[in-house]
Write an enzyme that holds these catalytic residues in place. Sequence first.
Site, PDB file in Angstrom:
ATOM      1  N   CYS A   1      -2.677  -2.330  -5.867  1.00  0.00           N
ATOM      2  CA  CYS A   1      -0.918  -2.398  -5.826  1.00  0.00           C
ATOM      3  C   CYS A   1      -0.845  -2.586  -4.654  1.00  0.00           C
ATOM      4  O   CYS A   1      -1.362  -1.652  -3.937  1.00  0.00           O
ATOM      5  CB  CYS A   1      -0.294  -0.874  -6.857  1.00  0.00           C
ATOM      6  N   ASP A   2       0.706  -3.281  -4.450  1.00  0.00           N
ATOM      7  CA  ASP A   2       1.413  -2.814  -3.527  1.00  0.00           C
ATOM      8  C   ASP A   2       3.090  -2.525  -3.644  1.00  0.00           C
ATOM      9  O   ASP A   2       3.118  -3.493  -4.316  1.00  0.00           O
ATOM     10  CB  ASP A   2       0.783  -3.674  -2.142  1.00  0.00           C
ATOM     11  N   SER A   3       3.204  -1.725  -2.919  1.00  0.00           N
ATOM     12  CA  SER A   3       4.878  -1.913  -3.096  1.00  0.00           C
ATOM     13  C   SER A   3       5.629  -1.852  -2.330  1.00  0.00           C
ATOM     14  O   SER A   3       4.783  -1.483  -0.891  1.00  0.00           O
ATOM     15  CB  SER A   3       4.761  -0.589  -3.529  1.00  0.00           C
TER      16      SER A   3
ATOM     17  N   GLY B   1       3.467  -5.262  -6.289  1.00  0.00           N
ATOM     18  CA  GLY B   1       2.413  -6.328  -6.990  1.00  0.00           C
ATOM     19  C   GLY B   1       1.494  -5.929  -6.992  1.00  0.00           C
ATOM     20  O   GLY B   1       0.644  -4.488  -6.835  1.00  0.00           O
TER      21      GLY B   1
END
Length: 215
Positions: A82-84, A119
């Site tokens: 994940c990435d923000s 993501g």
Amino acid sequence: MPTVSLVLASRSPARLATLAAAGVTPQVVVSDVDEPAVLAAARDRAEDDLEPADAVLVLAQAKAEAVSRQVEDDVSALVLGCDSMLELDGEVVGKPADAADARRRWRAMRGRAAVLHTGHWLVDLRDDEDGGTGATLGASSATTVHFADLDDDEIDAYVATGEPLEVAGAFTIDGLGGPYVERVEGDHHGVVGLSLPLLRELLGELDVPWRHLRD
């Protein structure tokens, strides 16, 4: 179908807590991805500017695939990366560089709305006998966040806690920053950093019911 194991390719306590609250206890393995280098390479490949939803997806994929390479000989599991990033006035920002940067961010955000992009990327490392497909797939979520109109003293006090320095966009909704978020439009889990409904959809593409991910 047996219970499906999950590896979380993230050091985020908020993502881990979100999964735990939903009954999922993943193994945590943190990637060593060079995020600026990954984004630079993605921008070089892109014909147009890299949109925020694409940028977080590129990083989520890089993290999931890096951890997959680390653990592929040891587990039969799904790996989730994940990435923000926060988008404000067309500019995408991750974690603040320092306290001064965090204060500048909050002075720009206060009383306004921004979009938090997160993501998600899944890599299927399950063995054949466990239903493995070898698939690698992902998607991103977007949630509009409306910030309270903080005064300078409130901003200084919040930044002094250190919390804004550790998170994308310099705020949390599930921690000390909660009082400063007036409302959200979209999935609030995405603001924490992991959209449970979106993860359920991705699992569905692998024919894995959500209940099989739970303990």
